[in-house]
Design a protein around this motif. Structure first.
Motif, PDB file in Angstrom:
ATOM      1  N   UNK A 156     -12.817  26.057   5.736  1.00  0.00           N
ATOM      2  CA  UNK A 156     -11.414  26.386   6.009  1.00  0.00           C
ATOM      3  C   UNK A 156     -11.302  27.691   6.778  1.00  0.00           C
ATOM      4  N   UNK A 157     -12.182  28.652   6.470  1.00  0.00           N
ATOM      5  CA  UNK A 157     -12.166  29.917   7.197  1.00  0.00           C
ATOM      6  C   UNK A 157     -12.507  29.703   8.667  1.00  0.00           C
TER       7      UNK A 157
ATOM      8  N   UNK B  47      -6.755  17.684   3.857  1.00  0.00           N
ATOM      9  CA  UNK B  47      -6.819  19.107   4.204  1.00  0.00           C
ATOM     10  C   UNK B  47      -6.295  19.442   5.598  1.00  0.00           C
ATOM     11  N   UNK B  48      -5.970  18.435   6.419  1.00  0.00           N
ATOM     12  CA  UNK B  48      -5.588  18.709   7.807  1.00  0.00           C
ATOM     13  C   UNK B  48      -4.326  19.559   7.903  1.00  0.00           C
ATOM     14  N   UNK B  49      -3.328  19.301   7.056  1.00  0.00           N
ATOM     15  CA  UNK B  49      -2.089  20.083   7.117  1.00  0.00           C
ATOM     16  C   UNK B  49      -2.351  21.544   6.778  1.00  0.00           C
ATOM     17  N   UNK B  50      -3.198  21.783   5.781  1.00  0.00           N
ATOM     18  CA  UNK B  50      -3.523  23.157   5.396  1.00  0.00           C
ATOM     19  C   UNK B  50      -4.282  23.875   6.502  1.00  0.00           C
ATOM     20  N   UNK B  51      -5.210  23.169   7.153  1.00  0.00           N
ATOM     21  CA  UNK B  51      -5.983  23.757   8.246  1.00  0.00           C
ATOM     22  C   UNK B  51      -5.063  24.159   9.396  1.00  0.00           C
TER      23      UNK B  51
ATOM     24  N   UNK C 102      -4.224  25.777  -2.924  1.00  0.00           N
ATOM     25  CA  UNK C 102      -4.075  24.321  -2.928  1.00  0.00           C
ATOM     26  C   UNK C 102      -5.276  23.635  -2.288  1.00  0.00           C
ATOM     27  N   UNK C 103      -5.707  24.145  -1.128  1.00  0.00           N
ATOM     28  CA  UNK C 103      -6.735  23.450  -0.363  1.00  0.00           C
ATOM     29  C   UNK C 103      -8.134  23.713  -0.911  1.00  0.00           C
TER      30      UNK C 103
ATOM     31  N   UNK D  20     -10.730  32.810   0.344  1.00  0.00           N
ATOM     32  CA  UNK D  20     -10.872  31.365   0.134  1.00  0.00           C
ATOM     33  C   UNK D  20     -11.816  31.070  -1.026  1.00  0.00           C
ATOM     34  N   UNK D  21     -12.823  31.920  -1.208  1.00  0.00           N
ATOM     35  CA  UNK D  21     -13.725  31.758  -2.352  1.00  0.00           C
ATOM     36  C   UNK D  21     -13.007  32.063  -3.656  1.00  0.00           C
ATOM     37  N   UNK D  22     -12.227  33.140  -3.679  1.00  0.00           N
ATOM     38  CA  UNK D  22     -11.489  33.527  -4.889  1.00  0.00           C
ATOM     39  C   UNK D  22     -10.533  32.428  -5.331  1.00  0.00           C
TER      40      UNK D  22
END
Length: 306
Positions: A41-42, A218-222, A31-32, A91-93
């Motif tokens: 993100x990593x 993106x804050x919720x995903x982080x 999603x992110x 995250x790249x995939x």
């Protein structure tokens, strides 16, 4: 296996919750992907975990510094494989494949473990393990080719799946080295030091590629990635291993592709197809056969999951 106490029966909920958290994280990763770069993100994932753990862990780490020092090189290697290469490539995939496919490929860890354990640990697989690995590999190729093996080598068509396979390969090395070295450190101490190394490893990538800002999209995903799959799920898993044993606990990992597919279907509107069913069942049957000899090794892979 002996009879389980009432407490142990309830303890089966713990690995189920952990696998559900990790499965949801695969969907979150997909999603992110549209809102933040893989390196950002990593980095944020482990930075959030670092901020949460530091008040509790730093005093203990300082007191244990003499105990930790000899293990620093090995912790650095584990961090590189498990937290940077695996997570970064995952995250790249996510930019090139579906969460459903990522969940299926992620389930391939026990099969990779057989061959890497043979190379590094000289742990010779039995016939069931070899046959199960071959069967799972066919299932993986079937999913990647979308049910048509002739499509497998279509140029660029399976880039995301291949990146995820490489990521899982690095994670398998992480687990095998974890078993080989048997670090005599508390698990949370080991996890914390690996997180510190992960942040250091990200520095050159951030200098080169830049760091995306955290925003409303993106804050919720982080926060989810930094708290639930990085800290809560491993803790639940470790408690489950102590309560019901590693063998019973590791079996639950086979549910990850199922949970991921269900979440991706309802949240990301991904479609579960007949080739997912055929390939997924083939992989699952192969993994069950393969785990006849590798269950204990597979459990070591969960200290930092996807």
């Amino acid at each position: 296996m002996g009879q389980l106490s009432k407490y142990q029966k309830w303890a089966f909920i713990l690995p189920l919750m952990a696998v559900l958290i990790w499965s949801l994280n695969i969907a979150v990763t997909r999603y992110v992907a549209d809102y933040i770069s893989p390196v950002s993100i990593s980095f944020y994932r482990w930075f959030v975990a670092f901020l949460i753990l530091t008040p509790f862990m730093l005093p203990n780490v300082w007191k244990q510094r003499a105990l930790i020092r000899p293990y620093i090189p090995k912790l650095a290697v584990l961090s590189a494989f498990g937290m940077v290469l695996y997570q970064g490539l995952s995250y790249t995939a996510a930019h090139y494949t579906t969460a459903t496919n990522m969940g299926i490929v992620n389930a391939f860890v026990p099969v990779f473990t057989i061959f890497i354990s043979y190379i590094i640990l000289k742990d010779k697989p039995n016939r069931f393990a070899i046959f199960g690995s071959f069967l799972s590999f066919l299932g993986l190729l079937y999913v990647m080719s979308q049910g048509h093996f002739s499509r497998l080598f279509d140029q660029g068509g399976h880039w995301g799946d291949m990146v995820m396979v490489i990521a899982v390969g690095f994670y398998t090395f992480y687990g095998v080295f974890l078993k080989k070295w048997q670090l005599q450190l508390p698990l949370m101490t080991s996890l914390y030091i690996q997180i510190v190394f992960a942040l250091l490893y990200h520095a050159p990538f951030l200098l080169w590629l830049g760091l995306d800002s955290i925003n409303a999209e993106n804050v919720a995903s982080v926060l989810y990635a930094g708290i639930f799959p990085s800290l809560i799920a491993p803790l639940l898993w470790m408690i489950a291993v102590q309560a019901i044993g590693p063998n019973r606990t590791s079996i639950v990992m086979n549910l990850m592709p199922v949970f991921t597919a269900i979440i991706a279907t309802f949240w990301l509107s991904e479609h579960w197809t007949i080739y997912h069913t055929i390939g997924g069942v083939t992989i699952l049957v192969g993994i069950i056969l393969a785990q006849k000899k590798t269950t204990k090794t597979a459990v070591a892979l969960i200290e930092t999951s996807s």
